[in-house]
Design a protein around this motif. Sequence first.
Motif, PDB file in Angstrom:
ATOM      1  N   PRO A   8       0.826  -1.209   0.000  1.00  0.00           N
ATOM      2  CA  PRO A   8       0.000   0.000   0.000  1.00  0.00           C
ATOM      3  C   PRO A   8       0.855   1.251   0.000  1.00  0.00           C
ATOM      4  CG  PRO A   8      -0.754  -1.589   1.647  1.00  0.00           C
ATOM      5  CD  PRO A   8       0.558  -2.080   1.145  1.00  0.00           C
ATOM      6  N   GLY A   9       0.528   2.158  -0.919  1.00  0.00           N
ATOM      7  CA  GLY A   9       1.167   3.458  -0.940  1.00  0.00           C
ATOM      8  C   GLY A   9       2.541   3.481  -1.576  1.00  0.00           C
ATOM      9  N   THR A  10       3.072   2.329  -1.959  1.00  0.00           N
ATOM     10  CA  THR A  10       4.416   2.309  -2.525  1.00  0.00           C
ATOM     11  C   THR A  10       4.424   1.875  -3.976  1.00  0.00           C
ATOM     12  OG1 THR A  10       4.825   0.007  -1.897  1.00  0.00           O
ATOM     13  CG2 THR A  10       5.298   1.702  -0.241  1.00  0.00           C
ATOM     14  N   GLY A  11       3.465   1.069  -4.382  1.00  0.00           N
ATOM     15  CA  GLY A  11       3.452   0.559  -5.738  1.00  0.00           C
ATOM     16  C   GLY A  11       4.433  -0.565  -5.958  1.00  0.00           C
ATOM     17  N   ARG A  12       5.163  -0.953  -4.904  1.00  0.00           N
ATOM     18  CA  ARG A  12       6.138  -2.033  -5.036  1.00  0.00           C
ATOM     19  C   ARG A  12       5.480  -3.375  -4.741  1.00  0.00           C
ATOM     20  NH1 ARG A  12       9.274   1.524  -1.841  1.00  0.00           N
ATOM     21  NH2 ARG A  12       9.011   0.086  -0.063  1.00  0.00           N
ATOM     22  N   PRO A  13       5.954  -4.442  -5.368  1.00  0.00           N
ATOM     23  CA  PRO A  13       5.402  -5.770  -5.068  1.00  0.00           C
ATOM     24  C   PRO A  13       5.542  -6.092  -3.588  1.00  0.00           C
ATOM     25  CG  PRO A  13       6.769  -5.832  -7.032  1.00  0.00           C
ATOM     26  CD  PRO A  13       6.975  -4.482  -6.429  1.00  0.00           C
ATOM     27  N   PHE A  14       4.527  -6.787  -3.075  1.00  0.00           N
ATOM     28  CA  PHE A  14       4.502  -7.171  -1.663  1.00  0.00           C
ATOM     29  C   PHE A  14       4.972  -8.613  -1.559  1.00  0.00           C
ATOM     30  CE2 PHE A  14       2.538  -8.815   2.174  1.00  0.00           C
ATOM     31  CZ  PHE A  14       2.684  -7.781   3.079  1.00  0.00           C
ATOM     32  N   HIS A  15       6.107  -8.829  -0.909  1.00  0.00           N
ATOM     33  CA  HIS A  15       6.682 -10.168  -0.778  1.00  0.00           C
ATOM     34  C   HIS A  15       6.458 -10.652   0.644  1.00  0.00           C
ATOM     35  CE1 HIS A  15       8.502  -9.765  -4.710  1.00  0.00           C
ATOM     36  NE2 HIS A  15       9.083  -8.636  -4.337  1.00  0.00           N
ATOM     37  N   PHE A  16       5.676 -11.709   0.783  1.00  0.00           N
ATOM     38  CA  PHE A  16       5.352 -12.209   2.121  1.00  0.00           C
ATOM     39  C   PHE A  16       6.588 -12.707   2.871  1.00  0.00           C
ATOM     40  CE2 PHE A  16       1.154 -12.092   0.354  1.00  0.00           C
ATOM     41  CZ  PHE A  16       0.329 -11.842   1.437  1.00  0.00           C
ATOM     42  N   LYS A  17       7.558 -13.223   2.140  1.00  0.00           N
ATOM     43  CA  LYS A  17       8.744 -13.753   2.802  1.00  0.00           C
ATOM     44  C   LYS A  17       9.563 -12.672   3.475  1.00  0.00           C
ATOM     45  CE  LYS A  17      11.499 -13.667  -1.460  1.00  0.00           C
ATOM     46  NZ  LYS A  17      12.413 -12.598  -0.976  1.00  0.00           N
TER      47      LYS A  17
ATOM     48  N   ALA B 291     -10.917 -12.547   2.107  1.00  0.00           N
ATOM     49  CA  ALA B 291     -10.703 -11.324   2.884  1.00  0.00           C
ATOM     50  C   ALA B 291      -9.273 -11.296   3.430  1.00  0.00           C
ATOM     51  CB  ALA B 291     -11.723 -11.227   4.013  1.00  0.00           C
ATOM     52  N   PHE B 292      -8.795 -12.417   3.957  1.00  0.00           N
ATOM     53  CA  PHE B 292      -7.421 -12.488   4.443  1.00  0.00           C
ATOM     54  C   PHE B 292      -6.438 -12.208   3.306  1.00  0.00           C
ATOM     55  CE2 PHE B 292      -8.981 -14.540   8.282  1.00  0.00           C
ATOM     56  CZ  PHE B 292      -8.017 -14.203   9.231  1.00  0.00           C
ATOM     57  N   ALA B 293      -6.737 -12.759   2.126  1.00  0.00           N
ATOM     58  CA  ALA B 293      -5.829 -12.583   0.999  1.00  0.00           C
ATOM     59  C   ALA B 293      -5.857 -11.157   0.474  1.00  0.00           C
ATOM     60  CB  ALA B 293      -6.201 -13.561  -0.117  1.00  0.00           C
ATOM     61  N   LYS B 294      -7.035 -10.560   0.369  1.00  0.00           N
ATOM     62  CA  LYS B 294      -7.163  -9.208  -0.172  1.00  0.00           C
ATOM     63  C   LYS B 294      -6.491  -8.177   0.736  1.00  0.00           C
ATOM     64  CE  LYS B 294     -10.537  -6.084  -2.300  1.00  0.00           C
ATOM     65  NZ  LYS B 294      -9.893  -6.178  -3.622  1.00  0.00           N
ATOM     66  N   THR B 295      -6.535  -8.423   2.043  1.00  0.00           N
ATOM     67  CA  THR B 295      -5.870  -7.524   2.979  1.00  0.00           C
ATOM     68  C   THR B 295      -4.406  -7.889   3.179  1.00  0.00           C
ATOM     69  OG1 THR B 295      -6.665  -8.904   4.814  1.00  0.00           O
ATOM     70  CG2 THR B 295      -7.982  -6.981   4.233  1.00  0.00           C
ATOM     71  N   ARG B 296      -3.928  -8.891   2.423  1.00  0.00           N
ATOM     72  CA  ARG B 296      -2.538  -9.326   2.438  1.00  0.00           C
ATOM     73  C   ARG B 296      -2.080  -9.809   3.810  1.00  0.00           C
ATOM     74  NH1 ARG B 296      -2.032  -3.909  -0.329  1.00  0.00           N
ATOM     75  NH2 ARG B 296      -2.746  -4.385  -2.428  1.00  0.00           N
ATOM     76  N   LEU B 297      -3.045 -10.374   4.545  1.00  0.00           N
ATOM     77  CA  LEU B 297      -2.695 -11.010   5.809  1.00  0.00           C
ATOM     78  C   LEU B 297      -2.181 -12.422   5.578  1.00  0.00           C
ATOM     79  CD1 LEU B 297      -5.654  -9.795   8.047  1.00  0.00           C
ATOM     80  CD2 LEU B 297      -3.304  -8.978   8.049  1.00  0.00           C
ATOM     81  N   VAL B 298      -2.554 -13.030   4.430  1.00  0.00           N
ATOM     82  CA  VAL B 298      -2.020 -14.322   4.034  1.00  0.00           C
ATOM     83  C   VAL B 298      -1.656 -14.255   2.565  1.00  0.00           C
ATOM     84  CG1 VAL B 298      -3.416 -15.565   5.732  1.00  0.00           C
ATOM     85  CG2 VAL B 298      -4.276 -15.287   3.398  1.00  0.00           C
ATOM     86  N   ASP B 299      -0.829 -15.186   2.146  1.00  0.00           N
ATOM     87  CA  ASP B 299      -0.407 -15.279   0.751  1.00  0.00           C
ATOM     88  C   ASP B 299      -1.447 -16.096  -0.015  1.00  0.00           C
ATOM     89  OD1 ASP B 299       0.811 -15.516  -1.669  1.00  0.00           O
ATOM     90  OD2 ASP B 299       2.670 -16.408  -0.915  1.00  0.00           O
TER      91      ASP B 299
END
Length: 468
Positions: free
Chosen positions: A36-45, A85-93
């Motif tokens: 959010p707010g960065t435009g960069r890919p979100f890497h769960f690791k 919902a968990f996935a959309k909020t990026r709480l899980v991969d």
Amino acid sequence: MFENDAEIIAKVRRRELHILPRLMMEDSTIERAISPGTGRPFHFKDHPVRKIAVKFCYSGWEYNGLAYQIDPTPLPTVEEVLFRAFAKTRLVDAEAGLDGCGWERCGRTDVDTDSDLPSFDLDDDPPSNSSVPPPRTQELHYVSILNRILPPTIRVLAWSPVSPDFSARHNCQHRHYKYFFTARDLDITLMQRAATTLVGEHDVRNLSKLDPTKQLTQFRRRIIQADIALVSSQQQQGKDDDDAVYVLDLVGSAFLYHQVRHIMAVLFLVGAGLEHPSIVPTLMNVDGSERPLSQSDPPLPIVDRKPDYQMADALPLMLWECAFADSDVRWQTGEDHTGSGDGPDVRVKGDLYHQLHAVHQRSLVHTTLEAHFLAATARYHPPPPQYFPFSKTGLTMSTIPLLANNEPPVLGVPLGGGTYRRGVKYIPILLRKRLDHVEVANARWRTGKGSRRVERVDAAKNGTINDE
């Protein structure tokens, strides 16, 4: 079971969990994970994770059950909507699927989620990775984050940090179901007498629906409580006591598939006077170990195969509580305030209470309107004769009066939730057709649908998913 049946079933379940994200996301609106707010890919690791348990409530009639189904369903399941919902909020991969995030359910859900608290000690230096955000001392507000995404019919009430080896299913000490119904056509005293026989450990295969996919061979379950209590009565308003609402509180260590709905169906038959209260221990007398209601009664017949009868309606059924040890869960709501057990935390900000209060108010208005419609209808269409319960009407199946044309009346046997099974005659449960024995049904599934299910999952896998 054959030598490799357990391995085959476990293999199918692992594959279902692996292919879940692809099947769910084909028509979903889950976007590619972008910070959010960065435009960069979100890497769960690159982010710390922790395992949490989530307590939630939902309106079941809006969904095709709680558990995710690999085959298409007319309505989404609660578990599917929660995972999205968990996935959309990026709480899980999302790409890891349920298995990849340690997802497990027991009315509650536990899952490994993204966290604002690092998995390393706060006094240590963070991992040498420039993409890792600086550690925080406050945890994510899971309740408010998920409720902003979830539909109003699913509300997250609280969450708890849990140990890595916590299991929502195996750590559950007992489950508490509630089933609500009105007193119309029913003798509550007879129903309570029958319900009391459920307490203890019994073989309840004849009080549940056999699920061959699980290949169960052990059907003994322990019931801790089986009580029927008055919830509300209209007597004070001068209305018919048939409108009084009761609830069956059923608490047990574990339950079989549709066990509560089958129990309620039999209790309804007892309450109507169509079956004696002894029908409940009789249906549990699979091997001759059950005892009659009183010493003067004859021995119970052995019923090793389930008679064919319709289970009660699903609408009034509620999984009310899954109990865990205090050492396992510590429920909290957010805003850095921890609730005490299941009690309220008035310091927590938010309008979740007001949301559910508004739903309750609208339901009361709907109930009042429907009562007015019923009263208006009665002016032109008088209520039909009441035949049940026999203990109050003094009737039996052989003494129910015929209609003016000498035809028998159509009887409505209550099934709960305002539904009835209609017919002109009633066949006692013990005289009905018996279903196949458990061993026969399990073997048929293994050689039929079971083998085809493996082929279907293999086709969905399409050679891209590792079993391990």
